[in-house]
Design a protein around this motif. Structure first.
Motif, PDB file in Angstrom:
ATOM      1  N   VAL A  49      50.382  26.317  11.347  1.00 42.28           N
ATOM      2  CA  VAL A  49      51.723  26.693  10.890  1.00 42.28           C
ATOM      3  C   VAL A  49      52.537  27.335  12.011  1.00 42.28           C
ATOM      4  N   THR A  50      51.936  28.313  12.714  1.00 48.98           N
ATOM      5  CA  THR A  50      52.705  29.075  13.697  1.00 48.98           C
ATOM      6  C   THR A  50      53.107  28.233  14.904  1.00 48.98           C
ATOM      7  N   THR A  51      52.246  27.301  15.326  1.00 49.85           N
ATOM      8  CA  THR A  51      52.576  26.480  16.492  1.00 49.85           C
ATOM      9  C   THR A  51      53.845  25.681  16.256  1.00 49.85           C
ATOM     10  N   LEU A  52      54.021  25.203  15.052  1.00 49.47           N
ATOM     11  CA  LEU A  52      55.216  24.427  14.721  1.00 49.47           C
ATOM     12  C   LEU A  52      56.481  25.253  14.947  1.00 49.47           C
ATOM     13  N   VAL A  55      57.038  25.831  18.787  1.00 47.54           N
ATOM     14  CA  VAL A  55      57.490  24.652  19.526  1.00 47.54           C
ATOM     15  C   VAL A  55      58.961  24.341  19.251  1.00 47.54           C
ATOM     16  N   LEU A  56      59.404  24.556  18.003  1.00 46.74           N
ATOM     17  CA  LEU A  56      60.767  24.177  17.630  1.00 46.74           C
ATOM     18  C   LEU A  56      61.779  25.316  17.784  1.00 46.74           C
ATOM     19  N   GLU A  62      65.056  23.638  15.191  1.00 46.07           N
ATOM     20  CA  GLU A  62      64.497  24.891  14.680  1.00 46.07           C
ATOM     21  C   GLU A  62      64.637  25.005  13.168  1.00 46.07           C
ATOM     22  N   ALA A  65      61.794  23.617  10.986  1.00 45.83           N
ATOM     23  CA  ALA A  65      60.437  24.161  11.052  1.00 45.83           C
ATOM     24  C   ALA A  65      59.940  24.629   9.702  1.00 45.83           C
ATOM     25  N   ILE A  68      59.080  21.631   7.347  1.00 45.54           N
ATOM     26  CA  ILE A  68      57.831  20.954   7.703  1.00 45.54           C
ATOM     27  C   ILE A  68      56.639  21.846   7.383  1.00 45.54           C
ATOM     28  N   ALA A  69      56.780  23.150   7.694  1.00 43.26           N
ATOM     29  CA  ALA A  69      55.681  24.080   7.420  1.00 43.26           C
ATOM     30  C   ALA A  69      55.399  24.172   5.925  1.00 43.26           C
ATOM     31  N   ILE A  72      53.287  21.337   5.052  1.00 39.61           N
ATOM     32  CA  ILE A  72      51.898  21.489   5.507  1.00 39.61           C
ATOM     33  C   ILE A  72      51.093  22.279   4.482  1.00 39.61           C
ATOM     34  N   TYR A 139      53.048  31.162   6.414  1.00 35.96           N
ATOM     35  CA  TYR A 139      54.413  30.674   6.188  1.00 35.96           C
ATOM     36  C   TYR A 139      55.331  31.835   5.812  1.00 35.96           C
TER      37      TYR A 139
END
Length: 309
Positions: A49-52, A55-56, A62, A65, A68-69, A72, A139
């Protein structure tokens, strides 16, 4: 104990082998492979979760994010629900084989295999639910908003102790479901509309109740968004038993009122009712009539709360 230690303890409890032989799909090969390391899975779940977000962040994507999270977390939630359904069917098969068991070697082998399937599925569902809950908490930490499931609650099942006999296993499993779906403790009922933004206001109300009623059980009207979704997220965050009461559609226009009656029959010690439809108005009237200590929130309360923070 820190939050990190508590998380690792939950993963350690969920990621243990409860059966020597493992199989979750009938006909597949049986394996004795170990469960993955709980601490490693916890780190991977958090990074997923946090990497997403990392990265954005500071890019034109942004804003995507959190969407998408959310997906997930929902994907893990959906798979956990599917496995739970398969485990329920497997338990029914075990029960049927017990009733039909004639003492023959073939019957005994079928029963052992069915029990292994059922226990393997239970083990898997507990692990997936643990991952789902931690992904949801991550999240929340990233967005400041609770992740809420579109169906059911976030409360994970409690692992059943190691069982040998099929009859003992089913009895223990049945007790586990009773504990999860009809837990013992003072009941607090909760209902609200599907349009609600300020989760902090409702969290504060529920937090104050839990301080006074630490063993509370939260019963909601089980809607998949708005107030009930916020209450479900709060329950998961605070390890509070949640009983979502869904509508019995067969009752037609009376379904909502029948659900209110079910909630009131629980003899609640306290109530939280937020402005919504006529069903919330009906519940509020009944709560007042019965003299149940209650907190009532109108839509305007959340706007006032934001303005005064």
């Amino acid at each position: 104990m820190t939050d990190r230690d508590a998380t690792l303890d939950r993963f350690a409890d969920a990621f243990i082998e409860t059966t020597d032989s493992y199989r979750i799909t009938p006909g597949d090969d049986v394996t004795s492979a170990p469960m993955p390391d709980g601490e490693v899975v916890a780190r991977a779940t958090e990074l997923l979760v946090t990497t997403l977000f990392d990265v954005l962040r500071d890019t034109r994507l942004e804003a995507m994010a959190d969407r998408i999270a959310w997906g997930i977390v929902h994907s893990v939630h959906k798979v956990a629900g599917q496995i739970e359904g398969e485990a329920d069917k497997a338990a029914m098969a075990v029960r049927r084989l017990i009733e039909q068991n004639d003492g023959s070697e073939i019957g005994s082998v079928e029963l052992e295999e069915a029990q292994m399937l059922c226990q393997s599925l239970d083990e898997t569902q507990d692990a997936l639910a643990c991952m789902r809950d931690y992904a949801a908490a991550t999240y929340h930490a990233e967005t400041g908003r609770p992740w809420s499931a579109p169906r059911a609650s976030l409360v994970s099942s409690k692992r059943t102790a190691s069982v040998v006999a099929a009859t003992d296993y089913l009895a223990a499993r049945r007790k586990r479901h009773i504990d999860a779906r009809a837990p013992k403790g003072p009941v607090v009922i909760f209902s609200g509309g599907q349009v609600w933004e300020d989760h902090r206001l409702l969290y504060a109300a529920l937090d104050s109740i839990k301080v006074r009623v630490p063993t509370m059980v939260l019963a909601t009207t089980g809607q998949d968004k708005g107030c009930d979704a916020i209450a479900a997220a709060w329950a998961a965050r605070n390890a509070c038993h949640l009983i979502p009461f869904s509508l019995d559609r067969k009752l037609g226009n009376r379904a909502g009122f029948a659900r209110n009656e079910q909630l009131l029959r629980l003899r609640p010690v306290e109530a939280v009712v937020c402005q919504g439809s006529g069903l919330q108005s009906h519940l509020a009237r009944e709560v007042r009539r019965l003299g149940i200590p209650a907190h009532f929130f109108a839509l305007a309360n959340q706007h006032h709360n934001r303005a005064t923070r």
